[in-house]
Design an enzyme around this catalytic site. Structure first.
Site, PDB file in Angstrom:
ATOM      1  N   GLU A 338       0.797  -1.235   0.000  1.00 51.08           N
ATOM      2  CA  GLU A 338       0.000   0.000   0.000  1.00 51.08           C
ATOM      3  C   GLU A 338       0.831   1.289   0.000  1.00 51.08           C
ATOM      4  OE1 GLU A 338      -3.906  -1.443   2.447  1.00 51.08           O
ATOM      5  OE2 GLU A 338      -2.149  -0.992   3.633  1.00 51.08           O
TER       6      GLU A 338
HETATM    7  C1  NGO Z   1      -3.865  -4.563   5.081  1.00 51.93           C
HETATM    8  C2  NGO Z   1      -2.871  -3.455   5.312  1.00 51.93           C
HETATM    9  C3  NGO Z   1      -2.590  -3.241   6.800  1.00 51.93           C
HETATM   10  C4  NGO Z   1      -3.884  -3.203   7.596  1.00 51.93           C
HETATM   11  C5  NGO Z   1      -4.657  -4.490   7.349  1.00 51.93           C
HETATM   12  C6  NGO Z   1      -5.966  -4.477   8.095  1.00 51.93           C
HETATM   13  C7  NGO Z   1      -1.803  -5.269   4.544  1.00 51.93           C
HETATM   14  C8  NGO Z   1      -0.763  -6.170   4.058  1.00 51.93           C
HETATM   15  N1  NGO Z   1      -1.706  -3.959   4.629  1.00 51.93           N
HETATM   16  O1  NGO Z   1      -2.993  -5.696   4.985  1.00 51.93           O
HETATM   17  O2  NGO Z   1      -1.885  -2.040   6.965  1.00 51.93           O
HETATM   18  O3  NGO Z   1      -3.595  -3.100   8.962  1.00 51.93           O
HETATM   19  O4  NGO Z   1      -4.910  -4.673   5.981  1.00 51.93           O
HETATM   20  O5  NGO Z   1      -6.744  -5.606   7.894  1.00 51.93           O
END
Ligand code: NGO
Length: 527
Positions: A338
């Site tokens: 992300e």
């Molecule tokens: C995503 C995000 C995290 C969040 C999570 C919450 C990943 C790999 N990046 O998973 O920052 O905490 O969802 O469910």
């Protein structure tokens, strides 16, 4: 004479009464090893229909006096002593010990057992656990505890008989990587909390704990060359609490605790996104040279390291060097998820450079599936969490996957719409949904040969204490452990749910706050 006859009839009555008590006890004592509720389900169980009784004078014998074997023996003694109240000692012998004892021995002539497998042979005289390594013995000990009555998990003396069914268990894991992740960045968890989490994992033969040590809301590991990271970056958490961080000594305590349980710690520093805690600690890491504010919300994808600045790579090198020094395991997790505000043309070379740094410090890279946008080195690993295209791109580069699909394996997803904790962006994950899937068939084009193993991550935006953590973790964790250990052909929900229900008494004995899912037949709620 009359007196004697009377006495005889009294003793006859006592004998009949005692026999009746014994008979009523024997109906509840175990005699069929294959009916025991062992999680993960072992590869093979042969039952011989008798019983071994663990008595007050029992001891644990080990084959050699190696300190490692002694330590494994001590682990078993530490499990058995509080609830039985027996003064169990660890002794060494080269031959089978006297009847009534437990014997831990290695190696075996069975190469199929590999490093983590074991063979447990129980006769009415002896409990004999054999493996090729101390690690295998440690996994086997978890089976011994699960075939003892659930009272064995209590930490105070319980008066009862400690019988186990006889037979042979031959067992070894399907995948070499059976992990869980704990996000200590969104909410900080103490060393003791992490140790308890490690204990849970050990019970179910899991072997990797991934610690998410840095995110926008907090930096949780002391880095001596960049002290503000922990001091400032670790000073808060989601919702604005005090946060916290592990000193390097405390972190090593966690690593050592895990190592004694044959659990590898994988430290993660998420980058280039999810870095606000670092950006708030050092102005020079920002492209505009200004430190950001600390952040206590739960939005994701707004932060990035300045990928064009040289100081950024000095920072990464220092952090990775210090982390590698505290990490006996082979992996450093570099995050990579992300990074929505990092340009793709900056993200790709950033990941390559960080990969080189990790390798230069003698470690292998793991990163979230997005890292497959970069060209990955042969022994790097991608962690599939949401984007199948990313996962396939990794596989096409010959890269192995740790499989953690959000919609199946995220421990922070709510069980259903009534769950107050957790999130549901990836859906609701009831206990059956968590169990009924196979990492080797989940994504078309990705097969078992591409899979290193499974990992269940617990993100903690909404989880701030042990009680809440346990509620999200149990009863799903044993299912993930079984997915990693037991061949898919041997896993059936209808059979598993009965074994899981039986574990409920163990959860209670361990004081675990678990979710009593209506999909599991808990024996104490059955009519
Ligand atoms: C995503 C995000 C995290 C969040 C999570 C919450 C990943 C790999 N990046 O998973 O920052 O905490 O969802 O469910």
């Amino acid at each position: 004479m009359i007196y004697r006859r009377k006495n005889t009839s009294v003793s006859a009555f006592v004998m009949i009464f005692m026999t009746m008590i014994q008979m009523s006890c024997t109906t509840t004592t175990p005699s069929d090893l294959s009916k025991e509720s062992i999680i993960p389900r072992p590869v093979s169980i042969i039952t011989t229909g008798d019983r071994f009784l663990l008595k007050e004078n029992a001891d644990i014998y080990i084959k050699s006096e190696s300190p490692e074997l002694l330590q494994v023996g001590q682990c078993l003694a530490d499990i058995l002593k509080p609830s039985t109240g027996f003064d169990i000692e660890v002794k060494s012998t080269v031959n089978d010990p006297e009847p009534g004892n437990i014997y831990l021995t290695m190696p075996t002539s069975n190469a199929n057992l590999g490093n983590e497998g074991y063979e447990l042979t129980i006769t009415k005289n002896l409990v004999k656990l054999a493996a090729n390594t101390p690690e295998g013995l440690f996994r086997g000990i978890q089976t011994i505890r699960q075939i003892l009555p659930s009272d064995i998990e209590k930490n105070s003396k319980t008066e009862r008989s400690w019988e186990i069914a006889t037979g042979t268990v031959t067992d070894y894991p399907l995948y070499s990587y059976r992990g869980a992740m704990l996000d200590v960045a969104r909410h900080f968890f103490s060393v003791n909390d992490v140790k308890r989490f490690i204990d849970f994992m050990a019970c179910y033969k899991m072997n990797v704990l991934h610690l998410h040590l840095a995110d926008d809301q907090g930096w949780r590991i002391e880095i001596k060359s960049w002290p503000n990271l922990a001091e400032r970056g670790g000073s808060t958490q989601v919702g604005g609490g005090n946060g916290g961080y592990y000193t390097q000594e405390q972190y090593s305590e966690i690593v050592n605790y895990a190592e004694k349980r044959y659990i590898t710690i994988i430290p993660e520093i998420d980058m280039p996104g999810h870095t606000n805690a670092a950006l708030a600690s050092y102005a020079e890491l920002n492209c505009n040279g200004k430190a950001t504010e600390l952040y206590t919300g739960i939005k994701v994808g707004f932060s990035t390291l300045c990928t064009n600045k040289e100081i950024t790579y000095k920072f990464v090198d220092d952090v990775v060097r210090e982390l590698a020094g505290m990490t006996p395991g082979p992996y450093i997790h570099i995050g990579g998820d992300e990074s929505h505000v990092t340009k793709k043309e900056d993200y790709i070379p950033f990941v390559s450079k960080v990969q080189d740094i990790v390798i230069a410090h003698g470690k292998q890279v793991i990163g979230w599936d997005e890292i497959s946008l970069s060209s990955l080195k042969a022994n790097s690993v991608a962690q599939y969490w949401s984007n199948a295209e990313n996962a396939k791109r990794a596989v096409n580069q010959g890269i192995k996957l740790v499989v953690s699909p959000g919609a199946k394996a995220y421990l922070d997803m709510k069980y259903d719409s009534t769950t107050t904790l957790g999130q549901h962006w990836a859906g609701y994950i009831e206990v059956d949904t968590a169990y009924i899937w196979d990492p080797a068939t989940l994504v078309p084009g990705i097969g078992k040969e591409n899979v290193l193993g499974v990992e269940a991550p617990l993100w903690t935006e909404t989880i701030s204490n042990m009680e809440d953590m346990e509620y999200m973790v149990f009863p799903r964790l044993p299912g993930y452990a079984e997915i990693g250990w037991t061949p898919a052909s041997m896993r059936k929900w209808d059979e598993y749910k009965v074994r899981l229900g039986e574990q409920g008494e163990r959860f209670k004995a361990m004081g675990i706050n678990y979710y009593k899912s209506g999909r599991v037949p808990w024996p104490d709620t059955e009519k």
